[in-house]
Design a protein around this motif. Structure first.
Motif, PDB file in Angstrom:
ATOM      1  N   LEU A 136      -2.410  53.821 -30.924  1.00 57.07           N
ATOM      2  CA  LEU A 136      -2.095  55.084 -30.272  1.00 57.07           C
ATOM      3  C   LEU A 136      -0.583  55.293 -30.272  1.00 57.07           C
ATOM      4  O   LEU A 136       0.195  54.348 -30.424  1.00 57.07           O
ATOM      5  N   ASP A 137      -0.184  56.532 -30.072  1.00 58.04           N
ATOM      6  CA  ASP A 137       1.234  56.872 -30.077  1.00 58.04           C
ATOM      7  C   ASP A 137       1.799  57.092 -28.680  1.00 58.04           C
ATOM      8  O   ASP A 137       3.022  57.227 -28.529  1.00 58.04           O
ATOM      9  N   ALA A 138       0.963  57.139 -27.678  1.00 53.63           N
ATOM     10  CA  ALA A 138       1.413  57.392 -26.315  1.00 53.63           C
ATOM     11  C   ALA A 138       0.397  56.821 -25.342  1.00 53.63           C
ATOM     12  O   ALA A 138      -0.758  56.588 -25.698  1.00 53.63           O
ATOM     13  N   GLN A 139       0.851  56.603 -24.112  1.00 55.43           N
ATOM     14  CA  GLN A 139      -0.074  56.148 -23.097  1.00 55.43           C
ATOM     15  C   GLN A 139       0.266  56.750 -21.737  1.00 55.43           C
ATOM     16  O   GLN A 139       1.438  56.905 -21.389  1.00 55.43           O
ATOM     17  N   PHE A 140      -0.776  57.102 -21.014  1.00 57.25           N
ATOM     18  CA  PHE A 140      -0.679  57.701 -19.681  1.00 57.25           C
ATOM     19  C   PHE A 140      -0.538  56.593 -18.648  1.00 57.25           C
ATOM     20  O   PHE A 140      -1.409  55.729 -18.537  1.00 57.25           O
ATOM     21  N   ILE A 141       0.552  56.634 -17.889  1.00 59.66           N
ATOM     22  CA  ILE A 141       0.803  55.643 -16.850  1.00 59.66           C
ATOM     23  C   ILE A 141       1.079  56.387 -15.540  1.00 59.66           C
ATOM     24  O   ILE A 141       2.157  56.971 -15.375  1.00 59.66           O
ATOM     25  N   PRO A 142       0.141  56.403 -14.606  1.00 59.15           N
ATOM     26  CA  PRO A 142       0.364  57.161 -13.374  1.00 59.15           C
ATOM     27  C   PRO A 142       1.296  56.435 -12.412  1.00 59.15           C
ATOM     28  O   PRO A 142       1.498  55.224 -12.507  1.00 59.15           O
ATOM     29  N   VAL A 144       7.062  50.381 -19.133  1.00 50.47           N
ATOM     30  CA  VAL A 144       8.298  50.491 -19.914  1.00 50.47           C
ATOM     31  C   VAL A 144       8.749  49.122 -20.393  1.00 50.47           C
ATOM     32  O   VAL A 144       9.154  48.946 -21.556  1.00 50.47           O
ATOM     33  N   LYS A 145       8.643  48.138 -19.533  1.00 47.08           N
ATOM     34  CA  LYS A 145       9.054  46.777 -19.892  1.00 47.08           C
ATOM     35  C   LYS A 145       8.167  46.200 -20.992  1.00 47.08           C
ATOM     36  O   LYS A 145       8.641  45.444 -21.854  1.00 47.08           O
ATOM     37  N   ALA A 146       6.874  46.571 -20.982  1.00 49.83           N
ATOM     38  CA  ALA A 146       5.930  46.022 -21.961  1.00 49.83           C
ATOM     39  C   ALA A 146       5.831  46.857 -23.228  1.00 49.83           C
ATOM     40  O   ALA A 146       5.022  46.546 -24.110  1.00 49.83           O
ATOM     41  N   ASN A 147       6.629  47.899 -23.362  1.00 46.77           N
ATOM     42  CA  ASN A 147       6.497  48.869 -24.450  1.00 46.77           C
ATOM     43  C   ASN A 147       7.140  48.362 -25.740  1.00 46.77           C
ATOM     44  O   ASN A 147       8.111  48.945 -26.258  1.00 46.77           O
ATOM     45  N   GLU A 148       6.601  47.301 -26.295  1.00 48.60           N
ATOM     46  CA  GLU A 148       7.157  46.705 -27.510  1.00 48.60           C
ATOM     47  C   GLU A 148       6.900  47.550 -28.753  1.00 48.60           C
ATOM     48  O   GLU A 148       7.612  47.427 -29.747  1.00 48.60           O
ATOM     49  N   GLN A 149       5.886  48.408 -28.714  1.00 45.27           N
ATOM     50  CA  GLN A 149       5.549  49.235 -29.881  1.00 45.27           C
ATOM     51  C   GLN A 149       6.291  50.569 -29.880  1.00 45.27           C
ATOM     52  O   GLN A 149       6.085  51.388 -30.770  1.00 45.27           O
ATOM     53  N   ASP A 150       7.130  50.799 -28.886  1.00 49.61           N
ATOM     54  CA  ASP A 150       7.909  52.037 -28.788  1.00 49.61           C
ATOM     55  C   ASP A 150       7.008  53.266 -28.708  1.00 49.61           C
ATOM     56  O   ASP A 150       7.230  54.284 -29.366  1.00 49.61           O
ATOM     57  N   LEU A 151       5.971  53.169 -27.868  1.00 55.57           N
ATOM     58  CA  LEU A 151       5.084  54.302 -27.623  1.00 55.57           C
ATOM     59  C   LEU A 151       5.738  55.271 -26.640  1.00 55.57           C
ATOM     60  O   LEU A 151       6.655  54.909 -25.896  1.00 55.57           O
ATOM     61  N   ALA A 152       5.233  56.491 -26.606  1.00 48.06           N
ATOM     62  CA  ALA A 152       5.670  57.447 -25.598  1.00 48.06           C
ATOM     63  C   ALA A 152       5.007  57.091 -24.271  1.00 48.06           C
ATOM     64  O   ALA A 152       3.795  56.881 -24.208  1.00 48.06           O
ATOM     65  N   VAL A 153       5.796  57.005 -23.218  1.00 49.40           N
ATOM     66  CA  VAL A 153       5.291  56.740 -21.875  1.00 49.40           C
ATOM     67  C   VAL A 153       5.126  58.076 -21.159  1.00 49.40           C
ATOM     68  O   VAL A 153       6.103  58.817 -20.972  1.00 49.40           O
ATOM     69  N   ILE A 154       3.882  58.383 -20.776  1.00 47.54           N
ATOM     70  CA  ILE A 154       3.580  59.620 -20.060  1.00 47.54           C
ATOM     71  C   ILE A 154       3.417  59.277 -18.580  1.00 47.54           C
ATOM     72  O   ILE A 154       2.493  58.560 -18.201  1.00 47.54           O
ATOM     73  N   ALA A 155       4.324  59.764 -17.740  1.00 48.63           N
ATOM     74  CA  ALA A 155       4.245  59.497 -16.304  1.00 48.63           C
ATOM     75  C   ALA A 155       3.255  60.464 -15.670  1.00 48.63           C
ATOM     76  O   ALA A 155       3.407  61.682 -15.766  1.00 48.63           O
ATOM     77  N   GLY A 212      13.668  55.405 -15.353  1.00 48.22           N
ATOM     78  CA  GLY A 212      13.969  55.220 -16.770  1.00 48.22           C
ATOM     79  C   GLY A 212      12.754  54.979 -17.637  1.00 48.22           C
ATOM     80  O   GLY A 212      11.714  54.490 -17.181  1.00 48.22           O
ATOM     81  N   GLY A 213      12.853  55.344 -18.917  1.00 48.35           N
ATOM     82  CA  GLY A 213      11.828  55.025 -19.895  1.00 48.35           C
ATOM     83  C   GLY A 213      10.703  56.019 -20.033  1.00 48.35           C
ATOM     84  O   GLY A 213       9.766  55.789 -20.796  1.00 48.35           O
ATOM     85  N   ILE A 214      10.762  57.147 -19.328  1.00 44.63           N
ATOM     86  CA  ILE A 214       9.700  58.147 -19.394  1.00 44.63           C
ATOM     87  C   ILE A 214      10.010  59.135 -20.512  1.00 44.63           C
ATOM     88  O   ILE A 214      11.134  59.610 -20.657  1.00 44.63           O
ATOM     89  N   ASP A 215       8.990  59.479 -21.303  1.00 44.61           N
ATOM     90  CA  ASP A 215       9.162  60.407 -22.420  1.00 44.61           C
ATOM     91  C   ASP A 215       8.495  61.752 -22.198  1.00 44.61           C
ATOM     92  O   ASP A 215       8.876  62.747 -22.807  1.00 44.61           O
ATOM     93  N   ALA A 216       7.476  61.772 -21.346  1.00 48.29           N
ATOM     94  CA  ALA A 216       6.754  63.008 -21.063  1.00 48.29           C
ATOM     95  C   ALA A 216       6.101  62.870 -19.693  1.00 48.29           C
ATOM     96  O   ALA A 216       5.945  61.763 -19.167  1.00 48.29           O
ATOM     97  N   PHE A 217       5.741  64.000 -19.145  1.00 43.88           N
ATOM     98  CA  PHE A 217       4.999  64.007 -17.887  1.00 43.88           C
ATOM     99  C   PHE A 217       3.556  64.415 -18.154  1.00 43.88           C
ATOM    100  O   PHE A 217       3.277  65.242 -19.020  1.00 43.88           O
ATOM    101  N   GLY A 218       2.630  63.823 -17.383  1.00 45.33           N
ATOM    102  CA  GLY A 218       1.240  64.221 -17.416  1.00 45.33           C
ATOM    103  C   GLY A 218       0.847  64.765 -16.056  1.00 45.33           C
ATOM    104  O   GLY A 218       1.136  64.140 -15.034  1.00 45.33           O
ATOM    105  N   LEU A 219       0.213  65.916 -16.039  1.00 44.00           N
ATOM    106  CA  LEU A 219      -0.193  66.548 -14.787  1.00 44.00           C
ATOM    107  C   LEU A 219      -1.673  66.862 -14.871  1.00 44.00           C
ATOM    108  O   LEU A 219      -2.097  67.738 -15.629  1.00 44.00           O
ATOM    109  N   ALA A 220      -2.480  66.121 -14.125  1.00 42.47           N
ATOM    110  CA  ALA A 220      -3.938  66.271 -14.167  1.00 42.47           C
ATOM    111  C   ALA A 220      -4.393  67.156 -13.019  1.00 42.47           C
ATOM    112  O   ALA A 220      -4.094  66.885 -11.856  1.00 42.47           O
TER     113      ALA A 220
END
Length: 362
Positions: free
Chosen positions: A63-69, A137-148, A200-208
């Protein structure tokens, strides 16, 4: 069509597409709500939905991104409970442990104005608030997008502060209370957004914010517009002020308010639910350049009972409809759950890798 040459890493690929641009290839995303998948891919399961394992699992899947609430995201456990146990969270909501990662509430804290008068929102700056995001963010070794990830005001009102029946009565009996509660929740959310962004480390926001069921909206368009679209728009604009795109999760049949939804300024729309008649071509054509559709592979039928070839066929159909010109993310139309065979998961991800590279050659 101009391909953004630097959008070759998962992080940039996802953000470029979410911003209606054209990356090197169509990104892939999904909610990972499957302990069985976690076990099969990572060799272990976790009692809680956590930032580290979610990033590792997303990276291993491709995957290219992951949702992290944020921690305190309603419905997600903050500490493990035995199945069937009743427990109270920091919002004063009572749950029964009956699934993973989202639990069903069985009682809500606010029934009337007196309850609201005595209610106190959780501390947005509590020490645990962004632990999951920091771990991701600390575990993001694959450089995925972090969606807060954050919850929208309508879901918060009808599912967690109140229940739908009580909220419906309150709209008639005390409409000012609904407005007051939404305003307070918007302020709380925007403060939490600031804290999360500054971690730090957030690339996008997710709003459910789920507004619809399979056949219709959960509330009339008039009442959604009167009470909930403005506070939703206020949160979106507050998020966009940080320069990051905003992905909305909103399943169900939303045709009667889709224009309102797009006008709030969201960047992406997930999951474009097939079973709810959300036609991917219509969404792409109507909002081209304004909205990135995300999803549309049926996760209730094709992903569950179809063959890998069925999945590839449907994924390729989605790519042909929505990928030309950029601004599309391939995903299922909700999440990856335990009923989905792992070979079907690999099938749609591999389809994006094989056919989703720009310039497209189907």
């Amino acid at each position: 069509m101009r391909i953004k040459e630097d959008a070759t890493k998962p992080r940039e690929r996802f953000v470029t597409a979410l911003s209606c641009g054209t990356p090197d290839r169509v990104p892939v995303f999904d909610f990972l709500f499957s302990p069985r998948l976690q076990k099969e891919m990572l060799g272990y399961t976790t009692e809680l939905y956590d930032g580290e394992s979610q990033m590792k699992l997303a990276g291993k899947l491709g995957l290219d991104a992951q949702f992290i609430p944020i921690n305190g995201y309603c419905g997600f456990e903050e500490e493990p409970h035995t199945r069937g146990a009743h427990y109270l969270d920091e919002w004063g909501i009572t749950y029964v442990k009956d699934g993973w990662p989202v639990m069903v509430q069985i009682d809500v804290p606010i029934k009337n104005r007196e309850d609201w008068k005595n209610y106190r929102l959780p501390d947005p700056d509590a020490p645990h608030r962004v632990k999951m995001i920091r771990d991701a963010v600390k575990a993001n070794e694959q450089d995925l997008a972090v969606i807060a990830g954050f919850l929208g005001p309508f879901t918060m009102m009808y599912w967690y502060f109140m229940d739908l029946a009580n909220l419906s009565l309150t709209i008639y009996d005390d409409p000012d209370l609904v407005t007051e509660m939404c305003e307070a929740y918007v302020q709380w959310t925007l403060e939490t957004v600031r804290i999360a962004w500054e971690s730090g480390g957030i690339d996008a926001f997710g709003l459910a914010d789920d507004w619809g069921g399979t056949t219709s909206l959960l509330m009339s368009p008039a009442h959604l517009r009167q009470f909930f679209i403005k506070p939703f728009r206020d949160i979106v604009r507050g998020m966009l002020a940080y320069g990051a795109p905003v992905m909305m999760h909103n399943d169900g049949n939303l045709w009667k308010v889709m224009d309102d939804l797009v006008d709030t300024g969201i960047s992406g729309f997930h999951p474009v639910e097939r079973a709810a008649t959300m036609d991917l071509k219509k969404i792409k054509d109507r909002y081209r350049g304004r909205l990135c559709p995300i999803g549309n592979i049926n996760n209730k039928t094709t992903m569950v009972t179809g063959t890998p070839e069925d999945v590839r066929r449907e994924a390729l159909e989605c790519l042909k409809i929505a990928a030309p010109g950029g601004g599309y993310v391939l995903a299922t139309d909700h999440s990856l759950h335990d009923d989905i065979p792992i070979e079907n998961i690999h099938a749609y991800i591999e389809t994006a890798e094989k056919y989703g590279t720009y310039p497209l050659r189907f």
